[in-house]
Scaffold this motif. Structure first.
Motif, PDB file in Angstrom:
ATOM      1  N   VAL A   1      -5.394  10.421   0.842  1.00  0.00           N
ATOM      2  CA  VAL A   1      -5.663  10.889   2.210  1.00  0.00           C
ATOM      3  C   VAL A   1      -6.900  11.777   2.279  1.00  0.00           C
ATOM      4  O   VAL A   1      -7.338  12.123   3.373  1.00  0.00           O
ATOM      5  CB  VAL A   1      -4.449  11.650   2.755  1.00  0.00           C
ATOM      6  CG1 VAL A   1      -3.242  10.742   2.841  1.00  0.00           C
ATOM      7  CG2 VAL A   1      -4.129  12.865   1.888  1.00  0.00           C
TER       8      VAL A   1
ATOM      9  N   GLU B   1       0.845  -1.187   0.000  1.00  0.00           N
ATOM     10  CA  GLU B   1       0.000   0.000   0.000  1.00  0.00           C
ATOM     11  C   GLU B   1       0.886   1.244   0.000  1.00  0.00           C
ATOM     12  O   GLU B   1       0.933   2.004   0.951  1.00  0.00           O
ATOM     13  CB  GLU B   1      -0.923   0.002   1.219  1.00  0.00           C
ATOM     14  CG  GLU B   1      -1.882  -1.174   1.224  1.00  0.00           C
ATOM     15  CD  GLU B   1      -2.765  -1.169   2.458  1.00  0.00           C
ATOM     16  OE1 GLU B   1      -2.529  -0.313   3.340  1.00  0.00           O
ATOM     17  OE2 GLU B   1      -3.675  -1.993   2.543  1.00  0.00           O
ATOM     18  N   HIS B   2       1.679   1.427  -1.056  1.00  0.00           N
ATOM     19  CA  HIS B   2       2.568   2.569  -1.127  1.00  0.00           C
ATOM     20  C   HIS B   2       1.865   3.809  -1.653  1.00  0.00           C
ATOM     21  O   HIS B   2       2.409   4.893  -1.583  1.00  0.00           O
ATOM     22  CB  HIS B   2       3.769   2.246  -2.024  1.00  0.00           C
ATOM     23  CG  HIS B   2       3.376   1.881  -3.429  1.00  0.00           C
ATOM     24  ND1 HIS B   2       2.962   0.615  -3.767  1.00  0.00           N
ATOM     25  CD2 HIS B   2       3.325   2.638  -4.556  1.00  0.00           C
ATOM     26  CE1 HIS B   2       2.688   0.580  -5.066  1.00  0.00           C
ATOM     27  NE2 HIS B   2       2.902   1.806  -5.570  1.00  0.00           N
TER      28      HIS B   2
ATOM     29  N   GLU C   1      -1.562   6.166  -1.302  1.00  0.00           N
ATOM     30  CA  GLU C   1      -2.689   6.350  -0.391  1.00  0.00           C
ATOM     31  C   GLU C   1      -3.392   7.653  -0.715  1.00  0.00           C
ATOM     32  O   GLU C   1      -2.754   8.686  -0.906  1.00  0.00           O
ATOM     33  CB  GLU C   1      -2.198   6.371   1.053  1.00  0.00           C
ATOM     34  CG  GLU C   1      -3.318   6.596   2.058  1.00  0.00           C
ATOM     35  CD  GLU C   1      -2.793   6.699   3.475  1.00  0.00           C
ATOM     36  OE1 GLU C   1      -3.603   6.915   4.390  1.00  0.00           O
ATOM     37  OE2 GLU C   1      -1.550   6.587   3.654  1.00  0.00           O
TER      38      GLU C   1
END
Length: 1201
Positions: free
Chosen positions: A26, A21-22, A24
């Motif tokens: 936000v 999960e590099h 993301e």
């Protein structure tokens, strides 16, 4: 993302994604994100959204502030419109109305913020360099672009003024003074600048290619990290702009498109955050990384080719200025040359007769023609074009150009690898053929050498990425015997005394010669035939004399005392050096130029001119640069004296020759103010002088006179000046020249006397003219003065009526030449007048010398001289004079008054008197002499007088015993058979001597016991607490392990270097500089304080800082006195034993031994052998201890030697 998502990507140190999960998301902002920018410290993120809002987020994406971009912000603007530009607000006078004139202070049109025709609606964000403010360029409801400035808290600070055609590009200069934007006008595109308050602050016009105007459709701006370069990003190229002296220069333009693809987007551009001139450009197909340096394209600095030629790149224009021909201030230039495309690089040949200009289309070759001492404008001779298609222009950038010889160019090019293209220019045709390729793998830069290596004519110098140097000739790489330890971007090469010297500067300011580090704070440098010249961060320019690598000497930062170092304006850098003009050109940070004449270059140039026997140019330089003209002689004395005629011929002008002669002085300036700073340079020996006393000034003046007298009329003024400038001035010789002219040409004589009166005080000349006994000359000089004729005419008329000898006497007497006047009186033969004149002016010695062969007159003058000597209390010489005249009565009186030194002479002349002296008078004289000798402690001579003249053996024995001469006293008793005197006089004298010696030794012993321990105590106190010892009692509390407890808020260190009060250790030293010199009354106060301190030092009162010094000097005097009385004590001991007084002899011998032993111990303690002195005096100067020798004891008394 433009859609509104805020995405984070995590990467490891190697740049690869970490974990699954590099990526993301936000958060999401609606409706979209228009622009986003991190602050320089990466603590704040500013995001502009599609619904006209600006969000301030922390690094954890927490919202700090949310600001709306509404029209209400424009009402907060501080710009107030008063209607300037409208017709009703303009004042137009009657004359202006009649002529239809317009007020020039009123703009023709006032901007209202009309949008650009290329408006794309984008938003831009830019932070100030310190991160305190951020600017947002936003299109307000499609009508007007506004730049809003916010602080870090999201508070609105200012709004920009309306600007027509303003586009979305925005970049805030890191220094913070300007924000750059784009204004598109109908006929041009400008880069406009705004201040933080939103007001306009200047602009410059972009230069777009005529064949591709569409490349400026979408523009972006980026400042580099040190605010020196502004990058303008276009569709397929990037332009780099710099500013200087309020002008913007297009320094570089590089292509970054995708060849023939015309649908590609504008490239992305970024500057490196720490390396100011390193940039990266990214397109869909490639990434270009370029690093530049700011350098100056200059010509050679070696005479005679040092024309100071400098070429400045400004887009397709090359601004060329030879500073030796014309010192044109930028942004103007001596000549402006146009080429077909923006210039990439330029180089000037080592002979300064050609110049090659590199651009994308090829190399343009210019000829630099010389007409006399001036350089003409460059002429285009030929252009060698590159055979490239449009696509190839993007793939094969050319980097640098170098000149080999006078017509062969080398071009460094980047294709698949680095290669060098060579071309030889022949004729004036423009051609595309003749390019030859040479492999240049690992080559970083190429440079045109200043002076080719010994025995070589062609070639350029190449440097690889490791700093290795090679010379490229005809495609061959020939290694050079010099090189650097690493790659250096700024380089220069020269051959000096057969040795190849390579100078280079690193980006951190380190300056190298080959691999030797010379300086760590260099900002720029140039190389000339004799010097390496460089500027430093301390705002100095320094000169290093060229020599072998290991002999190069860099001067210290001492501009006041070292000619090789000079202060310059802050931030100044070298542009070019011109040794033949003895000047350098510096450019200040603002861009303005300054030409200075450093003393090192001036002196070096003058020395070269003297050695070349070019005295005319050397003299002119000395006069222009205010250099002491004694250097013209002192640098090569023998050469100057041999070529005086050449010097006079080259200087020519009479006033200049006078100026040279009048500035001569005895000092050798090559050993004082102009000492040669070149290592190993030996001073030129002065011409040996047979007499050893001949003046340097007189040598030069005599040599000049010898040549000038060959044409007396033409050089009359210089001849007189040479006489007057001698040391001492030969005024009589100069006046004799005028007197001779009076017989030949009265006009010339008047000119000559006017000149000599200009050089010397006319009253002094009047006296000298009078001393020559030439009354006509005296009258001529007097007429040049301001005297009233009634003062001098009667006197001159009276002199005319006198006989010659009387006239000369009168003149010399008036001038104070009394000895010459006395000679004239002697010639007149009036001895009575001679005697009166001798007595009046005290000319006894001169009178004795001139009358030494006339005995009668000589005795009279001797008698007068004796009376004079007696009157001034020189009794010894007066007695001698009277004795020579056989005047024994007066001689006796003078010798008697002379005292003890002449007792023998006095007794002799007393007995030579006629009639003879009476016995009573002789006895009185002898008694007076004996008393004087006893007062002078010459007891042996007094005893002689008592025995021979007074026949008193008792008095003689008393005198001998008083002087411890017991052996002589016993001899007289035996000689005159007077045994009765042994007990009455000898024993009594021994007893008195024993008593006085015992008392003296006891006093010495007591003094040693008292003073030596006190000295040790004082030194211990000074070591334990110097503050209390040197300044007084400590006013603070109790002691601790470190001494007195001084409060923390009080410093005992010196507070300032400029203090006028003395520190605790310098207060009593008395050294120059230990007392401040601030204020005009300090010297007077210092003088009074010095006298007061000297009195205190002499008293040495107990408890003062001078007590130790006083005690040390007292012990020294005691030891020296004991050592001086040792012989007297020895004679006393011997006499006591002879008179059978062994106990007394033993007692005095033991006492003397004890005192001597005490002296030895005192010397060892007061003046220790090791250098651990605690006294203040011992720290100031090393003291030599007194010498103490042992006592030689009598073996008869049981003593040991």
């Amino acid at each position: 993302m433009a859609g509104g998502d805020i995405v984070t990507v995590a990467e490891d140190e190697e740049g690869t994604a970490t974990g699954e999960e590099h990526i993301e998301i936000v958060g999401t902002l609606s409706p979209s994100i228009s622009a986003a920018r991190w602050s320089p410290d990466e603590e704040l993120l500013v995001i502009a959204t599609g619904d006209a809002k600006v969000l301030f987020m922390s690094r954890s994406f927490d919202v700090i502030a949310e600001v709306g971009l509404s029209e209400e912000d424009l009402k907060l603007s501080k710009h107030v419109s008063v209607g300037w530009g409208k017709k009703e607000t303009q004042f137009i006078g009657k004359g202006a109305k009649a002529k239809g004139l317009r007020d020039p202070t009123i703009p023709e049109k006032v901007d209202e913020g009309a949008p650009s025709p290329n408006e794309d609606g984008r938003c831009s964000i830019s932070w100030r360099g310190d991160g305190a403010y951020v600017a947002v360029n936003f299109l307000q409801q499609g009508q007007r672009r506004v730049i809003r400035v916010y602080n870090r808290d999201g508070e609105l600070d200012s709004v920009s003024e309306p600007v027509d055609g303003l586009e979305g590009a925005l970049s805030w200069r890191p220094e913070g003074n300007l924000m750059a934007g784009i204004q598109r006008l109908p006929d041009r595109i400008d880069v406009v600048f705004f201040e933080r308050n939103g007001l306009r602050h200047g602009q410059f016009t972009l230069r777009t290619p005529r064949d591709a105007p569409d490349v400026a459709g979408e523009l972006a701006l980026e400042w580099n990290s040190d605010s020196t370069v502004l990058a303008v990003i276009m569709k397929d190229r990037v332009q780099l702009w710099t500013t200087g002296n309020y002008h913007w220069y297009l320094k570089q333009e590089f292509l970054c498109g995708d060849g023939g693809n015309k649908q590609h987007r504008s490239p992305k551009f970024a500057w490196h955050a720490e390396k100011p001139l390193l940039c990266a450009t990214a397109t869909a197909g490639k990434v270009l990384v370029n690093e530049y340096i700011l350098t100056i394209a200059r010509g050679p600095g070696v005479s005679p080719h040092d024309f100071g030629a400098v070429a400045v790149i400004d887009g397709q224009t090359l601004k060329f200025t030879p500073f030796r021909t014309a010192n044109v201030p930028p942004p103007m230039a001596f000549a402006e040359l146009e080429v077909e495309s923006p210039v990439i690089d330029v180089t000037i040949g080592r002979d300064c007769n050609s110049m090659a200009v590199l651009h994308r289309g090829g190399v343009s070759f210019f000829a630099l023609d010389i007409q006399g001492p001036r350089m003409l404008a460059p002429k285009l001779v030929s252009t060698a074009s590159f055979r490239k298609s449009h696509a190839q222009l993007y793939e094969e950038p050319v980097l640098q150009v170098g000149l080999s010889g006078s017509n062969e160019v080398h071009v460094l090019q980047m294709s698949e690898d680095v290669e060098i293209l060579r071309h030889t220019f022949e004729g004036t045709q423009t051609n595309e053929r003749g390019w030859q390729r040479t492999d240049a793998t690992s080559i970083a830069t190429i440079t045109t050498p200043i002076v080719p290596p010994v025995g070589e004519e062609d070639g350029v110098i190449a440097q690889d990425w490791r700093g290795r140097l090679s010379r490229i000739i005809g495609g061959e790489h020939l290694p050079l015997p010099a090189g650097f330890a690493s790659f250096l971007p700024w380089t220069s090469f020269i051959t000096h005394s057969g040795e190849y010297l390579a100078f280079g500067q690193a980006r951190n300011g380190y300056l190298y010669c080959n691999s030797t580090l010379l300086a760590k704070n260099c900002t720029s440098f140039v190389v000339t035939k004799h010097h390496l010249i460089f500027t430093t961060t301390n705002h100095l320019v320094k000169f290093v004399h060229l020599a072998a690598e290991e002999e190069l000497e860099v001067p210290q930062d001492d501009p006041e005392n070292d000619e090789r170092c000079r202060s310059i304006e802050r931030g100044g850098k070298l542009v070019v050096a011109m040794p033949s003009r003895m000047s350098i050109v510096l450019q200040m940070p603002r861009g303005n130029l300054e030409t200075i004449y450093p003393r090192a270059m001036v002196l070096s140039g003058i020395r070269d001119l003297i050695e070349a026997k070019n005295y005319g140019a050397a003299f002119a330089t000395c006069r222009t640069q205010r250099v002491d003209m004694n250097l013209l002689y002192d640098h090569r004395p023998e050469q100057f004296l041999e070529h005086v005629s050449l010097f006079l011929e080259q200087v020519k002008d009479t006033a200049n020759i006078d100026l040279f002669l009048s500035t001569l002085k005895e000092e050798d300036v090559t050993q004082t103010m102009y000492k040669d700073t070149k290592a190993g340079s030996a001073p030129q020996p002065q011409e040996p002088d047979a007499s050893g006393k001949q003046s340097k000034i007189n040598k030069i003046c005599d040599a000049a006179l010898q040549k000038l007298k060959t044409q007396k009329n033409a050089n009359l003024q210089n001849i007189i000046t040479a006489h007057v400038c001698k040391n001492p001035p030969a005024l009589d010789d100069g006046l004799r020249v005028v007197a001779d002219l009076m017989q030949e040409d009265e006009t010339l004589a008047e000119r000559a006397v006017e000149h000599i009166c200009f050089l010397v005080d006319v009253n002094r000349l009047y006296d000298h003219a009078l001393g020559l006994y030439n009354l006509d000359l005296t009258l001529l000089v007097a007429q040049q003065s301001q005297r009233d004729p009634r003062e001098y005419l009667p006197f001159i008329q009276e002199l005319h009526r006198m006989p010659e000898l009387r006239r000369k006497y009168t003149i010399d007497d008036k001038l104070g030449h009394h000895e010459k006047a006395l000679d004239h009186l002697k010639a007149l033969g009036d001895f009575e007048e001679v005697k009166a004149y001798v007595v009046k002016h005290k000319l006894y010695q001169h009178a004795l010398s001139i009358y030494r062969h006339v005995e009668q007159h000589h005795r009279v003058i001797t008698d007068l001289f004796a009376s004079y000597l007696k009157s001034i209390s020189q009794f010894k010489e007066a007695g001698l004079a009277y004795e020579s005249l056989n005047n024994y009565h007066d001689a006796t009186d003078c010798y008697l008054k002379a005292g003890a030194s002449c007792w023998r002479e006095c007794l002799y002349v007393a007995q030579q008197q006629e009639p003879p002296i009476t016995a009573q008078r002789l006895e009185e004289v002898a008694s007076d002499l004996a008393d004087a000798l006893r007062e002078a402690k010459d007891y042996a001579s007094a005893a002689t007088i008592h025995m021979e003249c007074l026949s008193s053996i008792e008095s003689a024995i008393q005198s001998l015993c008083k002087g411890y001469l017991f052996a002589d006293a016993l001899r007289l008793v035996a000689l005159h058979k007077r045994p009765d005197l042994l007990e009455s006089h000898i024993d009594t004298g021994l007893a008195e001597a024993f008593s006085s010696s015992t008392e003296f030794l006891a006093d010495c012993k007591a003094q040693l016991k008292a003073q030596v321990p006190r000295i040790a105590e004082l030194r211990r106190k000074a070591k334990e607490d110097p503050l209390a010892f040197y300044e007084g009692e400590n006013p603070f509390g109790s002691k601790n392990t470190d001494g007195y407890d001084v409060p923390d808020d009080i410093s005992i260190a010196a507070s300032s270097r400029a203090t006028t009060s003395a520190s605790m250790f310098t207060r009593y030293t008395g050294k120059a500089g230990s007392v401040g010199t601030v204020g005009s009354n300090v010297s007077r106060a210092t003088s009074k304080n010095r006298k007061r301190e000297e009195k205190k030092r002499a008293r040495g009162r107990k408890g003062t800082v001078y007590e130790e010094e006083y005690l040390v000097n007292s012990v020294r005097r005691l030891v020296e006195r004991v050592e001086g009385t040792k012989q007297e004590v020895g004679r006393l001991v011997f006499g006591l034993v002879r008179r059978d007084m062994q106990e007394r002899a033993r007692t005095i011998e033991e006492a003397m031994g004890q005192v001597l032993e005490g002296c030895k111990m005192a010397v060892a303690e007061v003046w220790p052998q090791e250098e651990k002195q605690q006294s203040l005096e011992a720290m100031r100067a090393k003291q030599t201890p007194p010498v103490v020798t042992g006592l030689e004891k009598l073996a008869l008394l049981g003593g040991r030697k």
